[in-house]
Structure formats: structure tokens, C-alpha cells
Write an enzyme that holds these catalytic residues in place. Structure first.
Site, PDB file in Angstrom:
ATOM      1  N   GLU A 102       4.563   2.837  -9.548  1.00 34.81           N
ATOM      2  CA  GLU A 102       5.058   1.561  -9.039  1.00 34.81           C
ATOM      3  C   GLU A 102       5.900   0.876 -10.115  1.00 34.81           C
ATOM      4  OE1 GLU A 102       1.675   0.119  -5.863  1.00 34.81           O
ATOM      5  OE2 GLU A 102       1.268  -0.191  -7.997  1.00 34.81           O
ATOM      6  N   HIS A 126       3.812   1.313 -13.386  1.00 32.47           N
ATOM      7  CA  HIS A 126       2.390   1.545 -13.155  1.00 32.47           C
ATOM      8  C   HIS A 126       2.135   2.968 -12.661  1.00 32.47           C
ATOM      9  CE1 HIS A 126      -1.296   0.987 -10.401  1.00 32.47           C
ATOM     10  NE2 HIS A 126      -1.702   1.249 -11.621  1.00 32.47           N
ATOM     11  N   SER A 164      -1.931  -2.579 -13.801  1.00 32.27           N
ATOM     12  CA  SER A 164      -2.017  -2.476 -12.341  1.00 32.27           C
ATOM     13  C   SER A 164      -2.208  -3.831 -11.681  1.00 32.27           C
ATOM     14  CB  SER A 164      -3.173  -1.554 -11.950  1.00 32.27           C
ATOM     15  OG  SER A 164      -4.387  -2.040 -12.490  1.00 32.27           O
ATOM     16  N   ASN A 203      -2.778  -0.449  -4.862  1.00 31.95           N
ATOM     17  CA  ASN A 203      -4.116  -0.963  -5.146  1.00 31.95           C
ATOM     18  C   ASN A 203      -4.562  -2.007  -4.144  1.00 31.95           C
ATOM     19  OD1 ASN A 203      -4.800   0.669  -7.262  1.00 31.95           O
ATOM     20  ND2 ASN A 203      -4.121  -0.747  -8.849  1.00 31.95           N
TER      21      ASN A 203
END
Length: 288
Positions: A154, A142, A121, A193
Site C-alpha cells: 500500500e 506498507h 500500517s 487492514n
């Protein structure tokens, strides 16, 4: 690129095992690899329990659950798992040197056509691409925790990732029932994130400054912003060790002291209180 039939997932933790289950449920043959036989045994047990629960709740049939579990195999040998893999998803610890060793080994063991993706991540795949010996076939894929539930994936390309690799990875994500988001340039934290990090950092400041309690901040996020869980609940679910290591990895990439883990998070990490997995984090949890 060949059609994807066999997927290898490296790492049998919560993310790796669930990614493997997602792929098995979608009809792929899947091998989950980990250096720890105990981790593999725990992953097998937990996934079986999850499928049993899903059947009991009427979410899937017994036949579908059994068929998916039958498509899963477990091994401690990276070489054996990679030997016939069409696609590899690395979900090991967020430590660059560990990942570099894994990708070097995958580059030697996996078939020439195999795509090698990292679930990281924070660490862009450019950091391990050259180690693999096939940088054009390397990218980030991800998933979000819990991978069995969360739809977002992602897909992050680096400067030399081929378009064929990007297209294949996006198609794979869709075949798993996910909603892929393409990120065209590596940036620490990617997209989701970074958005969540801003909320988490503000929540930590509010708590550390004595503005509101952990529980009240979480309540505000849920009742005012419509989030399914508050930022502290989410950290406990993901694992405070994961949150801590992600912040450390981001700091190592940027060198910005603002990216270091918050002292309150560091304190819990140093105490070994990682959230749900240890029974205590921001909240305390019943072992059952």
C-alpha cells in the site's frame, strides 16, 4: 528523482529484514539498520536460513541466493546507512515518537534526493513528514507479512506528498515484484487492514461470546471463505504485540473506544504471549 540503486531499511525485525531481502533479491544494494547488534545478527542468520531453505526447495538457485545475500549489509549506525541511500523504508516499532525521531535523523543524514517512506500500517506519513524537513518526499510504503511472500504494497500519500514521490514509490514496488495499491488519502488502517480488521473484530466477538472456539472460527474462515489462514492464526503470525500496538495507535488517532484492543487480545499481550515469536498466542507452538 535519481535512479534508485541503494535502499536503507530501518529496523531489523521480521518485517524490516524481509523487506531488505526482497530488495536485495530484486538487485538493489541494501543496508538494514537497527540500534540492536543482536537484532542485526539474528536478522542475518534468519535471512541466510531462509535463502538456504529456498535453494533446497528449488525455488531459486544457489548463485541467485548468494548474490542477493552479498548485496545486504547491516549496521547499527543510522547516519552511515542513510549517507548514500536513494530510498529509505522505515520499519521500526509502531510508536509515533520513535518514528518522529527517526525521520528527523533521516532528514539530516540522507541525500537531498532520497525518498523517505514508512512501512507503518496505521500511522500516516503526515505525522512524520515535517520532522524530515522534506515532507514532499515522504509517504507510506506498507508491506504485508511475510514480506517475502505477500504481493500487496500500500502506497499512501499525504496532502503534500509530491506526484514524483508517488510515482517513484509505485515503480519501486513493481520492480520488487509487488502489486502496489495507491491510497489517495490517509485513513487509519488504510485499505487491507480495515477489511481484515472487520473480520478480526467479529472473530474476537464470536470467541468472547462463546459462540465458537478459536480453532473452529479459523476453520470457517479457511473452508467457507477461502482464506489461506484464519484470523487467529494470522494474528499469531503477525504478532499479537503488533496487533495490540496497531489498535492502540488507531485509538490514539480516532479517540473512539471501539478502536481499543479487544480485552482478550489485551490479556495475551499483558502476559507476553505474542504468538509464533514467543511460542504461545491463541495457539501454542513447538519451539522447533
Amino acid at each position: 528523482m535519481r535512479q534508485i540503486n541503494k535502499i536503507l531499511v530501518v529496523g531489523a525485525g521480521a518485517m524490516g529484514s524481509q523487506i531488505g531481502m526482497v530488495a536485495a533479491l530484486a538487485g538493489y544494494r541494501v543496508t538494514v539498520q537497527d540500534i540492536s547488534a543482536d537484532m542485526l545478527a539474528a536478522a542475518r542468520r534468519q535471512l541466510t536460513e531462509r535463502m538456504d531453505s529456498s535453494v533446497a526447495k528449488g525455488r531459486r538457485t544457489r548463485d541467485d541466493a548468494d548474490a542477493a545475500l552479498a548485496r545486504l549489509t547491516f549496521t547499527t549506525s543510522l547516519e552511515d546507512g542513510a549517507a548514500d541511500a536513494d530510498f529509505v523504508i522505515e520499519a521500526a516499532t509502531e510508536k509515533l515518537e520513535t518514528k518522529r525521531k527517526i525521520f528527523a535523523a533521516l532528514g539530516r543524514a540522507a541525500p537531498a534526493h532520497a525518498i523517505l517512506a514508512t512501512n507503518s500500517s496505521t500511522l500516516g506519513s503526515s505525522k512524520v513528514a515535517e520532522d524530515s524537513g522534506r515532507p514532499e518526499q515522504v509517504c507510506n510504503m506498507h508491506f504485508f507479512n511475510p514480506a517475502l511472500v505477500m504481493k500487496c504494497v500500500e502506497v499512501v500519500r499525504h496532502d503534500t506528498t509530491s506526484q514524483a514521490t508517488v510515482d517513484t514509490t509505485l515503480d519501486l514496488a513493481r520492480s520488487l515484484g509487488k502489486a502496489p495499491v495507491l491510497i489517495n488519502r490517509e485513513v487509519p488502517g488504510f485499505v487491507a487492514n480495515r477489511l481484515m480488521g472487520a473480520l478480526r473484530d467479529e472473530a474476537l466477538r464470536l470467541y468472547a461470546d462463546g459462540i465458537a472456539s478459536v480453532a473452529d472460527i479459523d476453520t470457517a474462515a479457511k473452508t467457507a471463505l477461502g482464506h489461506p489462514m484464519g484470523p487467529f492464526e494470522l494474528m499469531d503470525l503477525v504478532g499479537l504485540d503488533v496487533s495490540y500496538l496497531i489498535r492502540q495507535a488507531t485509538f490514539e488517532e480516532t479517540g473512539d473506544p471501539a478502536d481499543l484492543p479487544h480485552p482478550a487480545l489485551t490479556e495475551l499481550y499483558d502476559q507476553g504471549n505474542y504468538g509464533r515469536k514467543t511460542g504461545k498466542g491463541w495457539y501454542s507452538y513447538d519451539p522447533q
